[in-house]
Enzyme design. Structure first.
Site, PDB file in Angstrom:
ATOM      1  N   CYS A 128       0.834  -1.206   0.000  1.00  0.00           N
ATOM      2  CA  CYS A 128       0.000   0.000   0.000  1.00  0.00           C
ATOM      3  C   CYS A 128       0.865   1.250   0.000  1.00  0.00           C
ATOM      4  O   CYS A 128       1.382   1.649   1.056  1.00  0.00           O
ATOM      5  CB  CYS A 128      -0.887   0.017   1.239  1.00  0.00           C
ATOM      6  SG  CYS A 128      -1.766  -1.522   1.535  1.00  0.00           S
ATOM      7  N   ALA A 134      -1.913  11.149  -3.805  1.00  0.00           N
ATOM      8  CA  ALA A 134      -0.498  10.825  -4.073  1.00  0.00           C
ATOM      9  C   ALA A 134      -0.428   9.571  -4.933  1.00  0.00           C
ATOM     10  O   ALA A 134      -0.313   8.453  -4.432  1.00  0.00           O
ATOM     11  CB  ALA A 134       0.268  10.621  -2.766  1.00  0.00           C
ATOM     12  N   SER A 136       0.995   9.448  -8.998  1.00  0.00           N
ATOM     13  CA  SER A 136       2.303   9.658  -9.633  1.00  0.00           C
ATOM     14  C   SER A 136       3.210  10.486  -8.712  1.00  0.00           C
ATOM     15  O   SER A 136       4.417  10.277  -8.658  1.00  0.00           O
ATOM     16  CB  SER A 136       2.124  10.408 -10.958  1.00  0.00           C
ATOM     17  OG  SER A 136       1.267   9.692 -11.808  1.00  0.00           O
ATOM     18  N   SER A 184       9.840  12.586  -0.283  1.00  0.00           N
ATOM     19  CA  SER A 184       9.853  11.120  -0.415  1.00  0.00           C
ATOM     20  C   SER A 184      11.031  10.484   0.333  1.00  0.00           C
ATOM     21  O   SER A 184      11.038   9.286   0.588  1.00  0.00           O
ATOM     22  CB  SER A 184       9.866  10.721  -1.889  1.00  0.00           C
ATOM     23  OG  SER A 184      11.044  11.190  -2.479  1.00  0.00           O
ATOM     24  N   ARG A 267      10.111  -2.707 -12.804  1.00  0.00           N
ATOM     25  CA  ARG A 267       9.253  -2.385 -13.962  1.00  0.00           C
ATOM     26  C   ARG A 267       9.308  -3.397 -15.100  1.00  0.00           C
ATOM     27  O   ARG A 267       8.282  -3.646 -15.736  1.00  0.00           O
ATOM     28  CB  ARG A 267       9.556  -0.970 -14.462  1.00  0.00           C
ATOM     29  CG  ARG A 267       8.863   0.031 -13.578  1.00  0.00           C
ATOM     30  CD  ARG A 267       9.216   1.448 -13.843  1.00  0.00           C
ATOM     31  NE  ARG A 267       8.500   2.270 -12.872  1.00  0.00           N
ATOM     32  CZ  ARG A 267       8.852   3.471 -12.489  1.00  0.00           C
ATOM     33  NH1 ARG A 267       9.925   4.030 -12.998  1.00  0.00           N
ATOM     34  NH2 ARG A 267       8.142   4.135 -11.614  1.00  0.00           N
ATOM     35  N   ARG A 292     -11.203 -17.668 -40.587  1.00  0.00           N
ATOM     36  CA  ARG A 292     -12.396 -16.899 -40.975  1.00  0.00           C
ATOM     37  C   ARG A 292     -12.337 -16.558 -42.465  1.00  0.00           C
ATOM     38  O   ARG A 292     -11.354 -15.973 -42.937  1.00  0.00           O
ATOM     39  CB  ARG A 292     -12.452 -15.607 -40.143  1.00  0.00           C
ATOM     40  CG  ARG A 292     -13.442 -14.569 -40.622  1.00  0.00           C
ATOM     41  CD  ARG A 292     -14.861 -14.946 -40.305  1.00  0.00           C
ATOM     42  NE  ARG A 292     -15.782 -13.882 -40.683  1.00  0.00           N
ATOM     43  CZ  ARG A 292     -17.091 -14.057 -40.770  1.00  0.00           C
ATOM     44  NH1 ARG A 292     -17.636 -15.246 -40.520  1.00  0.00           N
ATOM     45  NH2 ARG A 292     -17.868 -13.061 -41.103  1.00  0.00           N
ATOM     46  N   GLU A 388       2.316   0.923 -11.531  1.00  0.00           N
ATOM     47  CA  GLU A 388       3.798   0.938 -11.441  1.00  0.00           C
ATOM     48  C   GLU A 388       4.384   2.086 -12.261  1.00  0.00           C
ATOM     49  O   GLU A 388       5.441   1.951 -12.871  1.00  0.00           O
ATOM     50  CB  GLU A 388       4.405  -0.398 -11.870  1.00  0.00           C
ATOM     51  CG  GLU A 388       4.213  -1.499 -10.855  1.00  0.00           C
ATOM     52  CD  GLU A 388       5.449  -1.803 -10.012  1.00  0.00           C
ATOM     53  OE1 GLU A 388       6.565  -1.419 -10.403  1.00  0.00           O
ATOM     54  OE2 GLU A 388       5.271  -2.401  -8.955  1.00  0.00           O
ATOM     55  N   GLY A 389       3.673   3.200 -12.273  1.00  0.00           N
ATOM     56  CA  GLY A 389       4.133   4.368 -13.025  1.00  0.00           C
ATOM     57  C   GLY A 389       3.467   4.417 -14.387  1.00  0.00           C
ATOM     58  O   GLY A 389       3.607   3.486 -15.185  1.00  0.00           O
TER      59      GLY A 389
HETATM   60  C1  LIG Z   1      -5.854  -1.840 -10.763  1.00  0.00           C
HETATM   61  C2  LIG Z   1      -4.830  -1.051 -10.027  1.00  0.00           C
HETATM   62  C3  LIG Z   1      -3.994  -1.695  -9.114  1.00  0.00           C
HETATM   63  C4  LIG Z   1      -3.059  -0.958  -8.400  1.00  0.00           C
HETATM   64  N1  LIG Z   1      -2.308  -1.592  -7.438  1.00  0.00           N
HETATM   65  C5  LIG Z   1      -1.554  -0.824  -6.593  1.00  0.00           C
HETATM   66  C6  LIG Z   1      -0.947  -1.420  -5.438  1.00  0.00           C
HETATM   67  O1  LIG Z   1      -1.037  -2.634  -5.212  1.00  0.00           O
HETATM   68  N2  LIG Z   1      -0.282  -0.618  -4.579  1.00  0.00           N
HETATM   69  C7  LIG Z   1      -0.163   0.728  -4.784  1.00  0.00           C
HETATM   70  O2  LIG Z   1       0.457   1.398  -3.968  1.00  0.00           O
HETATM   71  N3  LIG Z   1      -0.711   1.321  -5.880  1.00  0.00           N
HETATM   72  C8  LIG Z   1      -1.423   0.576  -6.771  1.00  0.00           C
HETATM   73  N4  LIG Z   1      -2.027   1.170  -7.868  1.00  0.00           N
HETATM   74  C9  LIG Z   1      -1.888   2.619  -8.058  1.00  0.00           C
HETATM   75  C10 LIG Z   1      -1.139   3.026  -9.310  1.00  0.00           C
HETATM   76  O3  LIG Z   1       0.231   2.815  -9.148  1.00  0.00           O
HETATM   77  C11 LIG Z   1      -1.518   4.497  -9.592  1.00  0.00           C
HETATM   78  O4  LIG Z   1      -2.838   4.481 -10.079  1.00  0.00           O
HETATM   79  C12 LIG Z   1      -0.591   5.148 -10.585  1.00  0.00           C
HETATM   80  O5  LIG Z   1       0.670   5.357  -9.996  1.00  0.00           O
HETATM   81  C13 LIG Z   1      -1.122   6.493 -11.102  1.00  0.00           C
HETATM   82  O6  LIG Z   1      -1.539   7.312 -10.060  1.00  0.00           O
HETATM   83  P1  LIG Z   1      -2.985   8.013 -10.142  1.00  0.00           P
HETATM   84  O7  LIG Z   1      -3.975   6.965 -10.443  1.00  0.00           O
HETATM   85  O8  LIG Z   1      -3.181   8.797  -8.903  1.00  0.00           O
HETATM   86  O9  LIG Z   1      -2.921   8.978 -11.381  1.00  0.00           O
HETATM   87  P2  LIG Z   1      -2.346  10.483 -11.426  1.00  0.00           P
HETATM   88  O10 LIG Z   1      -0.997  10.510 -10.826  1.00  0.00           O
HETATM   89  O11 LIG Z   1      -3.379  11.413 -10.892  1.00  0.00           O
HETATM   90  O12 LIG Z   1      -2.210  10.701 -12.990  1.00  0.00           O
HETATM   91  C14 LIG Z   1      -3.310  11.068 -13.828  1.00  0.00           C
HETATM   92  C15 LIG Z   1      -2.766  11.374 -15.230  1.00  0.00           C
HETATM   93  O13 LIG Z   1      -1.863  12.480 -15.170  1.00  0.00           O
HETATM   94  C16 LIG Z   1      -0.617  12.093 -15.735  1.00  0.00           C
HETATM   95  N5  LIG Z   1       0.478  12.796 -15.019  1.00  0.00           N
HETATM   96  C17 LIG Z   1       0.647  12.940 -13.678  1.00  0.00           C
HETATM   97  N6  LIG Z   1       1.778  13.618 -13.413  1.00  0.00           N
HETATM   98  C18 LIG Z   1       2.354  13.903 -14.616  1.00  0.00           C
HETATM   99  C19 LIG Z   1       3.557  14.575 -15.028  1.00  0.00           C
HETATM  100  N7  LIG Z   1       4.400  15.069 -14.143  1.00  0.00           N
HETATM  101  N8  LIG Z   1       3.808  14.664 -16.353  1.00  0.00           N
HETATM  102  C20 LIG Z   1       2.955  14.150 -17.273  1.00  0.00           C
HETATM  103  N9  LIG Z   1       1.812  13.507 -16.952  1.00  0.00           N
HETATM  104  C21 LIG Z   1       1.518  13.377 -15.638  1.00  0.00           C
HETATM  105  C22 LIG Z   1      -0.523  10.606 -15.533  1.00  0.00           C
HETATM  106  O14 LIG Z   1       0.411  10.013 -16.406  1.00  0.00           O
HETATM  107  C23 LIG Z   1      -1.958  10.209 -15.804  1.00  0.00           C
HETATM  108  O15 LIG Z   1      -2.156  10.090 -17.184  1.00  0.00           O
HETATM  109  C24 LIG Z   1      -2.931   0.433  -8.629  1.00  0.00           C
HETATM  110  C25 LIG Z   1      -3.749   1.068  -9.581  1.00  0.00           C
HETATM  111  C26 LIG Z   1      -4.695   0.359 -10.252  1.00  0.00           C
HETATM  112  C27 LIG Z   1      -5.593   1.088 -11.217  1.00  0.00           C
END
Ligand SMILES: Cc1cc2nc3c(=O)[nH]c(=O)nc-3n(C[C@H](O)[C@H](O)[C@H](O)COP(=O)(O)OP(=O)(O)OC[C@H]3O[C@@H](n4cnc5c(N)ncnc54)[C@H](O)[C@@H]3O)c2cc1C
Length: 408
Positions: A128, A134, A136, A184, A267, A292, A388-389
Site C-alpha cells: 500500500c 499521491a 504519480s 519522499s 518495472r 475466418r 507501477e508508473g
Molecule cells: C488496478 C490497479 C492496481 C493498483 N495496485 C496498486 C498497489 O497494489 N499498490 C499501490 O500502492 N498502488 C497501486 N495502484 C496505483 C497506481 O500505481 C496508480 O494508479 C498510478 O501510480 C497512477 O496514479 P494516479 O492513479 O493517482 O494517477 P495520477 O498521478 O493522478 O495521474 C493522472 C494522469 O496524469 C498524468 N500525469 C501525472 N503527473 C504527470 C507529469 N508530471 N507529467 C505528465 N503527466 C503526468 C498521468 O500520467 C496520468 O495520465 C494500482 C492502480 C490500479 C488502477
C-alpha cells in the site's frame, strides 16, 4: 555476471512449459467466469499453491535467477493465461519484494511466509503506497507514522488507495511519512500484521479490466504496530533520515531515492505481464484470421490483415527483448544509464494496448463480444500503462535520465 542470452536454458524451458500448461489448463478456462464475478479467484490460487506456483520458494527461485529471465518468463506465461487471475497469483509478490528489498533477515523470515500461508490455508498480501492525492506524485503522501517511544510502537493514520489485495490481505506493507520535511526521503515502510485493530478495507473498486484482481482502499485509524514492524529497523531509519537532513541543509544535492530505484528494477516484470497479454491476443487473432473466410478466402489472405499481424508480432518480440535486457541488467547490478527498466515497461505496455485493440479489429463483430477473449484482453491491457508508473511518468524518468535535467 551471467552473459546476456536470448535462449532459455533447459531448466528454464521446463519451468516455462510447466507454467504454460497451468496457464492453458487452469487459468485460461477460468478467466471469463472470474472476470464476470469480479472476485478474487481463491480456488485458482489454491490450485496454484498446490502445484507450487503460488509460493515463496517458486517466486524466490525466479527472482534470483542470475540470467534475469526467470521472472519475465514466468510473468509472460501466467499473464498469457489471464491477466486478472495472474495478478491475483503474483500480487503477493509485490508486497514480498517490498520486504525483501528493505527488511532485515528476521523480518523476511517472519513475514513473507505469512503473506503466502500454505497450500491448505492460502493467504495473500498487499503493498500500500498510493493515496487519493499521491499517485504519480509519491512525495505528496500524507499517511503518517509516529513513533511512540514509551511503548516502542508506531502509530499509523491515513488512507491508502488502489491497493491490490487491500483489506483481504493477511499482511499489509504500508508506506508512510515519518518526516514530512524530507518529501519522499522521509518515507518508511511498515508491516501491519494480520488482524491488527484500526486497519479496514474502504471501497472496493469496480474496474474496467483485471477484474478478478481485488483492488481497494485501505483505511488506517490509529493502527499500532510494534517497533519491530518498521522495515529495516529504527537504527537504519535514523541514519538514513540524518543523511537526508544533512543533504537538505547543504543545498539539497540530488540523490536517487532508494524506493524509486527499486521500482525502476521491478518495472520490467510489469513489461513482461504486458507481453503475456499481447501475445495471447495476437495468437487468437492469428488463428481467427487463418480460418475466418470472407469473399471466398481466409481474411489473412488480405495484406491489410496480414500486415497488421506482422506488425503485432514484431512489436511483441521487440517488447520482450527490451524486457529481457532490463531484467538481465537489474539482476546483474548493471546501472540503468538510459532508464532501461522504464523503457521496457513503457514499450511493452503501449504494445499490449495497441495489439489487443488490433486483435479486436481482426475478429470483427466477434472481437467486440464476450464470446471471444480479446475484448477482455483489451480491457486488461489498459492497466499496464497506468500502474507501477504511468506511461507519462516512464517518459519523464527516461527523459530525465538521458538529459540529466529536471524535466517537468
Ligand atoms: C488496478 C490497479 C492496481 C493498483 N495496485 C496498486 C498497489 O497494489 N499498490 C499501490 O500502492 N498502488 C497501486 N495502484 C496505483 C497506481 O500505481 C496508480 O494508479 C498510478 O501510480 C497512477 O496514479 P494516479 O492513479 O493517482 O494517477 P495520477 O498521478 O493522478 O495521474 C493522472 C494522469 O496524469 C498524468 N500525469 C501525472 N503527473 C504527470 C507529469 N508530471 N507529467 C505528465 N503527466 C503526468 C498521468 O500520467 C496520468 O495520465 C494500482 C492502480 C490500479 C488502477
Amino acid at each position: 555476471m551471467a552473459e546476456f542470452t536470448m535462449e532459455l536454458n533447459d531448466e528454464q524451458k521446463e519451468v516455462r512449459d510447466w507454467l504454460h500448461g497451468f496457464a492453458a489448463d487452469v487459468i485460461r478456462p477460468a478467466a471469463a467466469e472470474w472476470d464476470e464475478r469480479e472476485e478474487t479467484p481463491w480456488p485458482v490460487i489454491q490450485e496454484a499453491a498446490k502445484v507450487g506456483i503460488y509460493s515463496l520458494d517458486f517466486y524466490a527461485q525466479q527472482y534470483f535467477d542470475p540470467t534475469g529471465l526467470g521472472i519475465p518468463m514466468a510473468m509472460e506465461e501466467l499473464f498469457w493465461g489471464d491477466a486478472g487471475i495472474a495478478l491475483s497469483i503474483v500480487g503477493t509478490g509485490l508486497a514480498a519484494v517490498g520486504v525483501l528489498a528493505n527488511g532485515t533477515e528476521e523480518q523476511i523470515g517472519t513475514w513473507i511466509p505469512q503473506m503466502y500461508g500454505d497450500a491448505n490455508d492460502v493467504k495473500v498480501a498487499a503493498f500500500c503506497s498510493s493515496e487519493p492525492d499521491a499517485g504519480s506524485d509519491v512525495a505528496s503522501m500524507r499517511t503518517r507514522a509516529v513513533y511512540d517511544e514509551a511503548k516502542d510502537e508506531w502509530v499509523l493514520n491515513g488512507t491508502k488507495t488502489w491497493a491490490t489485495n487491500g483489506g483481504i490481505a493477511n499482511v499489509h506493507v504500508v508506506v508512510a511519512v515519518v518526516d514530512p520535511e524530507l518529501g519522499s526521503k522521509g518515507h518508511a515502510s511498515f508491516i501491519v500484521p494480520p488482524n491488527t485493530p484500526g486497519l479496514s478495507q474502504g471501497q472496493k473498486f469496480k474496474k474496467h479490466g483485471i477484474r478478478a484482481s481485488h483492488t481497494a482502499e485501505v483505511v488506517l485509524e490509529n493502527v499500532r504496530v510494534p517497533g519491530s514492524c518498521l522495515l529495516g529497523g529504527k537504527e537504519k531509519l535514523d541514519e538514513r533520515l540524518a543523511r537526508a537532513r544533512e543533504r537538505a541543509k547543504s543545498g539539497g544535492e540530488r540523490v536517487k531515492n532508494a524506493a524509486m530505484a527499486t521500482f525502476e528494477a521491478s518495472r520490467p516484470a510489469v513489461g513482461a505481464m504486458a507481453v503475456g497479454t499481447a501475445r495471447a491476443a495476437y495468437e487468437v487473432a492469428l488463428e481467427y484470421a487463418s480460418t475466418r473466410e470472407q469473399f471466398g478466402r481466409p481474411i489473412i489472405d488480405n495484406q491489410g490483415v496480414a500486415f497488421q499481424l506482422a506488425d503485432m508480432r514484431t512489436q511483441i518480440d521487440a517488447a520482450r527483448l527490451l524486457v529481457w535486457r532490463a531484467s538481465w541488467m537489474a539482476i546483474n547490478g548493471k546501472p540503468f544509464t538510459a532508464a532501461e527498466g522504464s523503457m521496457s515497461k513503457l514499450f511493452a505496455s503501449e504494445t499490449a494496448k495497441k495489439v489487443t485493440a488490433q486483435a479486436i479489429q481482426i475478429l470483427g463483430g466477434n472481437g467486440y463480444t464476450r464470446e471471444y477473449p480479446v475484448e477482455r484482453m483489451h480491457r486488461d491491457a489498459a492497466i499496464y500503462t497506468i500502474f507501477e508508473g504511468t506511461s507519462e511518468i516512464q517518459r519523464l524518468v527516461i527523459a530525465r535520465t538521458l538529459s540529466g535535467m529536471q524535466i517537468r
